[in-house]
Design a protein around this motif. Sequence first.
Motif, PDB file in Angstrom:
ATOM      1  N   THR A  88       0.848  -1.196   0.000  1.00  0.00           N
ATOM      2  CA  THR A  88       0.000   0.000   0.000  1.00  0.00           C
ATOM      3  C   THR A  88       0.877   1.238   0.000  1.00  0.00           C
ATOM      4  O   THR A  88       1.878   1.288   0.727  1.00  0.00           O
ATOM      5  CB  THR A  88      -0.923   0.027   1.233  1.00  0.00           C
ATOM      6  N   ILE A  89       0.503   2.223  -0.797  1.00  0.00           N
ATOM      7  CA  ILE A  89       1.236   3.493  -0.866  1.00  0.00           C
ATOM      8  C   ILE A  89       0.399   4.573  -0.208  1.00  0.00           C
ATOM      9  O   ILE A  89      -0.794   4.719  -0.508  1.00  0.00           O
ATOM     10  CB  ILE A  89       1.540   3.876  -2.319  1.00  0.00           C
ATOM     11  N   PHE A  90       1.023   5.338   0.678  1.00  0.00           N
ATOM     12  CA  PHE A  90       0.342   6.413   1.400  1.00  0.00           C
ATOM     13  C   PHE A  90       0.989   7.758   1.080  1.00  0.00           C
ATOM     14  O   PHE A  90       2.206   7.851   0.934  1.00  0.00           O
ATOM     15  CB  PHE A  90       0.418   6.186   2.915  1.00  0.00           C
ATOM     16  N   SER A  91       0.160   8.782   1.020  1.00  0.00           N
ATOM     17  CA  SER A  91       0.655  10.150   0.942  1.00  0.00           C
ATOM     18  C   SER A  91       1.036  10.603   2.340  1.00  0.00           C
ATOM     19  O   SER A  91       0.215  10.521   3.268  1.00  0.00           O
ATOM     20  CB  SER A  91      -0.424  11.083   0.372  1.00  0.00           C
ATOM     21  N   ASP A  92       2.265  11.083   2.533  1.00  0.00           N
ATOM     22  CA  ASP A  92       2.663  11.603   3.842  1.00  0.00           C
ATOM     23  C   ASP A  92       1.904  12.878   4.180  1.00  0.00           C
ATOM     24  O   ASP A  92       1.714  13.201   5.355  1.00  0.00           O
ATOM     25  CB  ASP A  92       4.164  11.875   3.873  1.00  0.00           C
ATOM     26  N   ALA A  93       1.463  13.604   3.176  1.00  0.00           N
ATOM     27  CA  ALA A  93       0.766  14.871   3.417  1.00  0.00           C
ATOM     28  C   ALA A  93      -0.622  14.655   3.991  1.00  0.00           C
ATOM     29  O   ALA A  93      -1.098  15.444   4.814  1.00  0.00           O
ATOM     30  CB  ALA A  93       0.678  15.678   2.127  1.00  0.00           C
ATOM     31  N   THR A  94      -1.292  13.566   3.572  1.00  0.00           N
ATOM     32  CA  THR A  94      -2.678  13.331   4.000  1.00  0.00           C
ATOM     33  C   THR A  94      -2.849  12.074   4.833  1.00  0.00           C
ATOM     34  O   THR A  94      -3.860  11.919   5.512  1.00  0.00           O
ATOM     35  CB  THR A  94      -3.607  13.216   2.784  1.00  0.00           C
ATOM     36  N   GLY A  95      -1.885  11.160   4.768  1.00  0.00           N
ATOM     37  CA  GLY A  95      -2.017   9.892   5.462  1.00  0.00           C
ATOM     38  C   GLY A  95      -2.944   8.914   4.767  1.00  0.00           C
ATOM     39  O   GLY A  95      -3.208   7.828   5.285  1.00  0.00           O
ATOM     40  N   ARG A  96      -3.429   9.257   3.601  1.00  0.00           N
ATOM     41  CA  ARG A  96      -4.394   8.419   2.880  1.00  0.00           C
ATOM     42  C   ARG A  96      -3.677   7.562   1.837  1.00  0.00           C
ATOM     43  O   ARG A  96      -2.675   7.967   1.258  1.00  0.00           O
ATOM     44  CB  ARG A  96      -5.459   9.275   2.205  1.00  0.00           C
ATOM     45  N   ALA A  97      -4.245   6.377   1.588  1.00  0.00           N
ATOM     46  CA  ALA A  97      -3.696   5.475   0.584  1.00  0.00           C
ATOM     47  C   ALA A  97      -4.065   5.953  -0.812  1.00  0.00           C
ATOM     48  O   ALA A  97      -5.115   6.587  -1.015  1.00  0.00           O
ATOM     49  CB  ALA A  97      -4.236   4.064   0.810  1.00  0.00           C
ATOM     50  N   ILE A  98      -3.191   5.673  -1.764  1.00  0.00           N
ATOM     51  CA  ILE A  98      -3.459   6.004  -3.156  1.00  0.00           C
ATOM     52  C   ILE A  98      -3.301   4.750  -4.007  1.00  0.00           C
ATOM     53  O   ILE A  98      -2.596   3.806  -3.620  1.00  0.00           O
ATOM     54  CB  ILE A  98      -2.527   7.117  -3.681  1.00  0.00           C
ATOM     55  N   ASP A  99      -3.965   4.720  -5.144  1.00  0.00           N
ATOM     56  CA  ASP A  99      -3.858   3.601  -6.081  1.00  0.00           C
ATOM     57  C   ASP A  99      -3.042   4.035  -7.289  1.00  0.00           C
ATOM     58  O   ASP A  99      -3.226   5.142  -7.807  1.00  0.00           O
ATOM     59  CB  ASP A  99      -5.246   3.154  -6.544  1.00  0.00           C
TER      60      ASP A  99
ATOM     61  N   ILE B  35       4.774   3.785 -16.663  1.00  0.00           N
ATOM     62  CA  ILE B  35       4.300   3.997 -15.288  1.00  0.00           C
ATOM     63  C   ILE B  35       4.465   5.454 -14.886  1.00  0.00           C
ATOM     64  O   ILE B  35       3.541   6.090 -14.361  1.00  0.00           O
ATOM     65  CB  ILE B  35       5.062   3.081 -14.315  1.00  0.00           C
ATOM     66  N   LEU B  36       5.648   6.012 -15.142  1.00  0.00           N
ATOM     67  CA  LEU B  36       5.913   7.408 -14.766  1.00  0.00           C
ATOM     68  C   LEU B  36       5.008   8.370 -15.526  1.00  0.00           C
ATOM     69  O   LEU B  36       4.566   9.387 -14.977  1.00  0.00           O
ATOM     70  CB  LEU B  36       7.384   7.747 -15.010  1.00  0.00           C
ATOM     71  N   ALA B  37       4.707   8.050 -16.781  1.00  0.00           N
ATOM     72  CA  ALA B  37       3.857   8.934 -17.589  1.00  0.00           C
ATOM     73  C   ALA B  37       2.430   8.964 -17.058  1.00  0.00           C
ATOM     74  O   ALA B  37       1.714   9.962 -17.249  1.00  0.00           O
ATOM     75  CB  ALA B  37       3.866   8.482 -19.046  1.00  0.00           C
ATOM     76  N   ARG B  38       1.987   7.895 -16.391  1.00  0.00           N
ATOM     77  CA  ARG B  38       0.615   7.833 -15.873  1.00  0.00           C
ATOM     78  C   ARG B  38       0.461   8.433 -14.489  1.00  0.00           C
ATOM     79  O   ARG B  38      -0.658   8.597 -14.003  1.00  0.00           O
ATOM     80  CB  ARG B  38       0.134   6.374 -15.824  1.00  0.00           C
TER      81      ARG B  38
END
Length: 202
Positions: free
Chosen positions: A40-51, A61-64
């Motif tokens: 799982t990847i989380f934003s440190d700024a919000t603490g929320r997971a991202i997909d 991958i980087l382009a998306r």
Amino acid sequence: MPGLEIFTAFEGPRRLVSGPLGEVALVIKRAERRASEPVTIFSDATGRAIDLDLRGSDEEILARLPQHVPAETAPDTPRGRGRPKLGVVAREVTLLPRHWEWLNAQPGGASVALRKLVEAARRASGDIDSSRAARDAAYHFMAAMAGNLPDFEEASRALFAGDRQKFSGLIAAWPDDIRDHIIRLAFGSDAVDPAHVNRQVV
């Protein structure tokens, strides 16, 4: 790296990597091949997971990836002649007549005076706003990764009450990486026990 949003990836309770989204995405792409638990990847700024969509080559991958560039750090665009574009938005403001009289008497008029007042208020409340955002990020991460751990509810109350000593005691027995990341989000990296820093292995 100032101004760049940081993300942190976990495999189960183990922290894998922290850094800008592009770096994290490529590390996770390789880690998922041998991962035994969900990543799982989380934003440190919000603490929320991202997909993220990690299919294809590194370049694909980087382009998306979504762009996470704060407005304050966005490059300036060349300006033409005339007044600079400030990005102002027109909205209705309701004030008493004496307020309008005072604003209109200020240098630059009501709009300039209002903007100065708002900026002064933002600076005055900056520390409070930053602390609130850090606490909220820590809670969102806690809810996702530690919601079933012992003393979660009591720890949440201590976090929102600002009782740092009680909060730290309540989460002391939680998995090391989860505990340390919560403390880092809530109170900053200086609050983490140095013995636990950079223990993650990818």
